[in-house]
Design a protein around this motif. Structure first.
Motif, PDB file in Angstrom:
ATOM      1  N   ARG A   1       5.697   3.215  13.737  1.00 16.83           N
ATOM      2  CA  ARG A   1       5.785   2.828  12.329  1.00 16.83           C
ATOM      3  C   ARG A   1       5.827   1.302  12.185  1.00 16.83           C
ATOM      4  N   LEU A   2       6.633   0.653  13.014  1.00 13.70           N
ATOM      5  CA  LEU A   2       6.718  -0.805  12.940  1.00 13.70           C
ATOM      6  C   LEU A   2       5.376  -1.457  13.281  1.00 13.70           C
ATOM      7  N   ARG A   3       4.712  -0.953  14.280  1.00 10.12           N
ATOM      8  CA  ARG A   3       3.433  -1.536  14.651  1.00 10.12           C
ATOM      9  C   ARG A   3       2.377  -1.294  13.583  1.00 10.12           C
ATOM     10  N   ALA A   4       2.460  -0.183  12.894  1.00  8.73           N
ATOM     11  CA  ALA A   4       1.527   0.075  11.797  1.00  8.73           C
ATOM     12  C   ALA A   4       1.747  -0.926  10.672  1.00  8.73           C
ATOM     13  N   LEU A   5       3.002  -1.207  10.360  1.00  9.06           N
ATOM     14  CA  LEU A   5       3.308  -2.193   9.320  1.00  9.06           C
ATOM     15  C   LEU A   5       2.813  -3.575   9.726  1.00  9.06           C
ATOM     16  N   LEU A   6       3.039  -3.923  10.977  1.00  6.91           N
ATOM     17  CA  LEU A   6       2.608  -5.225  11.472  1.00  6.91           C
ATOM     18  C   LEU A   6       1.084  -5.322  11.475  1.00  6.91           C
ATOM     19  N   ALA A   7       0.423  -4.255  11.897  1.00  6.56           N
ATOM     20  CA  ALA A   7      -1.036  -4.246  11.927  1.00  6.56           C
ATOM     21  C   ALA A   7      -1.611  -4.369  10.523  1.00  6.56           C
ATOM     22  N   GLU A   8      -1.023  -3.647   9.585  1.00  3.85           N
ATOM     23  CA  GLU A   8      -1.526  -3.674   8.211  1.00  3.85           C
ATOM     24  C   GLU A   8      -1.349  -5.050   7.589  1.00  3.85           C
ATOM     25  N   HIS A   9      -0.197  -5.666   7.855  1.00  2.00           N
ATOM     26  CA  HIS A   9       0.040  -6.988   7.278  1.00  2.00           C
ATOM     27  C   HIS A   9      -0.884  -8.027   7.894  1.00  2.00           C
ATOM     28  N   GLY A  10      -1.206  -7.868   9.158  1.00  3.33           N
ATOM     29  CA  GLY A  10      -2.001  -8.872   9.846  1.00  3.33           C
ATOM     30  C   GLY A  10      -3.445  -8.931   9.402  1.00  3.33           C
TER      31      GLY A  10
ATOM     32  N   SER B   1       0.841  -1.198   0.000  1.00  5.93           N
ATOM     33  CA  SER B   1       0.000   0.000   0.000  1.00  5.93           C
ATOM     34  C   SER B   1       0.879   1.251   0.000  1.00  5.93           C
ATOM     35  N   GLN B   2       0.276   2.369  -0.332  1.00  3.04           N
ATOM     36  CA  GLN B   2       1.022   3.629  -0.300  1.00  3.04           C
ATOM     37  C   GLN B   2       1.496   3.943   1.122  1.00  3.04           C
ATOM     38  N   HIS B   3       0.684   3.575   2.092  1.00  2.00           N
ATOM     39  CA  HIS B   3       1.091   3.789   3.493  1.00  2.00           C
ATOM     40  C   HIS B   3       2.366   3.014   3.804  1.00  2.00           C
ATOM     41  N   GLN B   4       2.394   1.778   3.363  1.00  2.57           N
ATOM     42  CA  GLN B   4       3.555   0.939   3.636  1.00  2.57           C
ATOM     43  C   GLN B   4       4.781   1.462   2.884  1.00  2.57           C
TER      44      GLN B   4
ATOM     45  N   GLU C   1      -4.963   5.078  13.244  1.00  9.24           N
ATOM     46  CA  GLU C   1      -6.221   4.353  13.153  1.00  9.24           C
ATOM     47  C   GLU C   1      -5.992   2.888  12.821  1.00  9.24           C
ATOM     48  N   VAL C   2      -4.979   2.637  11.998  1.00 12.85           N
ATOM     49  CA  VAL C   2      -4.676   1.267  11.589  1.00 12.85           C
ATOM     50  C   VAL C   2      -4.325   0.417  12.803  1.00 12.85           C
ATOM     51  N   ILE C   3      -3.486   0.973  13.695  1.00 12.46           N
ATOM     52  CA  ILE C   3      -3.073   0.231  14.879  1.00 12.46           C
ATOM     53  C   ILE C   3      -4.258  -0.013  15.810  1.00 12.46           C
ATOM     54  N   ALA C   4      -5.078   1.007  16.010  1.00  5.45           N
ATOM     55  CA  ALA C   4      -6.240   0.854  16.897  1.00  5.45           C
ATOM     56  C   ALA C   4      -7.203  -0.194  16.354  1.00  5.45           C
ATOM     57  N   ARG C   5      -7.429  -0.166  15.046  1.00  7.22           N
ATOM     58  CA  ARG C   5      -8.330  -1.143  14.436  1.00  7.22           C
ATOM     59  C   ARG C   5      -7.760  -2.558  14.547  1.00  7.22           C
TER      60      ARG C   5
END
Length: 400
Positions: free
Chosen positions: A270-279, A192-195, A353-357
């Motif tokens: 940043r790392l947690r956002a990447l992990l959350a998005e991948h999960g 994704s663009q975020h990633q 928001e990604v991490i919270a979700r």
């Protein structure tokens, strides 16, 4: 799987193919290698006319490389006429012009004619001659067609197995519509663009630390060029995880940052956002990437994680009962106790928001499997650790 390309666990293709007829073959090795070539392309019917060294032949068995099922069904004949008696369409393979008025076709055209003959219920045979001088004129005369190969006219001779392989290949390709036995493994979904932005921000930060982006007047041009390099790659999520790990490893070494192995707030988020998005929507087979990020987080705790982890390992109430950044299924809570089925989640201020979700989805998944999820705010851990430990003790006692 390394080594041989033959996978015994796979089901072979079964086809009604032509009969391979070897006329007076001299060497058992050639018969065995012919059987091997036949097995490659699902040809199973082999007939031998007066093999010089008799039959069965141990040399043939050794050279067959597993094509024993073909050798076990070999049919023996005393004459070519007997061997081809039931064939309704007969091809004679030769590298020499025999000056006989009959069609000459290449293997591909021969395969097309074979397919038509099989549809009408006929039997197709292919004659292959002796190693030394091939087929005689009277043997070629028995055939309906001559098959020859588009080879170097100055060096046209093929051995038996090579000739059988070329025809078998064309027949099998036609019969299976050229389907390959395997393809490139499915790639992970596009990044994704975020990633992409998270990776690029990290890359630029590390490049600035080593003063790579200079002189200053060329900085923007260099950044555009760098961004275009990665955009042209059309990277996947897995690609971005790998590249991120490469940058971190080069910048920090295998043992973590020089500042003591502690990520700053931006890096941790940043790392947690990447992990959350991948999960999100991940399959169990994708757990390798998730576990890789978990190891990175485990080596690089935030201040709050480090403080809480030290307390959990030293406090007698919890010592040895909790693990940090350990996967539970495809989810990775900050801390987990498999003994008490309790997960601890740290909530960072100003998280995305990604991490919270992702946390909400993880909590729902864990609770559905009997885990109790205890949330702790980072600022509360840093300000009053004792109160948070008391809260945790209450949760442990309730689980008991």
């Amino acid at each position: 799987m390394s080594g041989s390309g033959t996978d015994k666990t796979k089901t072979g293709v079964e086809l009604t193919g032509p009969v391979v007829i070897l006329v007076e073959p001299q060497l058992g090795e050639n018969i065995g290698m012919t059987a091997r070539a036949m097995g490659n392309f699902a040809l199973t019917r082999l007939r031998l006319v007066k093999p010089r060294d008799g039959w069965p032949n141990i040399s043939a068995q050794r050279a067959a490389s597993g094509a024993d099922h073909i050798l076990e069904r070999v049919e023996l004949f005393d004459t070519v006429e007997q061997a081809v008696a039931d064939c309704t369409l007969l091809f004679a393979t030769t590298a020499r012009a025999h000056d006989q008025a009959k069609p000459v076709v290449a293997p591909e055209a021969a395969a097309l004619e074979m397919a038509g003959e099989f549809k009408s219920g006929g039997t197709v045979g292919i004659l292959f001659g002796r190693e030394r001088y091939g087929l005689q004129n009277e043997e070629v005369a028995l055939a309906n067609r001559i098959v020859t190969f588009p080879v170097n006219p100055g060096f046209a001779s093929l051995n038996l197995a090579q000739a059988v392989l070329l025809i078998g290949y064309e027949w099998f390709k036609l019969s299976t519509a050229g389907a390959l036995p395997f393809a490139m493994p499915e790639r992970s979904e596009p990044a994704s663009q975020h990633q992409m932005q998270a990776f690029f921000d990290n890359l630029v930060r590390e490049l600035d630390r080593v003063e790579f982006l200079r002189p200053a007047e060329k900085r923007e041009t260099m950044l555009v060029n760098l961004r275009n390099i990665f955009a042209r790659m059309d990277p996947t999520k897995q690609d971005m995880h790998t590249l991120h790990g490469v940058v971190m490893a080069i910048a920090e070494g295998r043992k973590g940052p020089a500042k003591g192995g502690v990520l700053d707030g931006d890096q941790a988020t940043r790392l947690r956002a990447l992990l959350a998005e991948h999960g999100q929507g991940a399959l169990p087979s994708e757990s390798g990437t998730v576990r890789g990020l978990a190891r990175l987080l485990r080596r690089n705790p935030t201040d709050a994680e480090r403080i809480l982890w030290q307390a959990l390992t030293r406090d007698r109430r919890f010592a040895g009962e909790f693990k940090r950044q350990t996967p539970v299924g495809r989810h990775i809570p900050d801390f987990v106790s498999f003994v008490h089925r309790i997960a601890i989640e740290l909530i960072n201020p100003d998280e995305t928001e990604v991490i919270a979700r992702d946390r909400a989805m993880r909590q729902e998944w864990l609770e559905a499997r009997g885990y109790r999820v205890i949330s702790m705010k980072v600022e509360d851990v840093e300000a009053n650790l004792a109160a948070q430990l008391d809260q945790l003790e209450t949760g442990v006692l309730e689980r008991r």
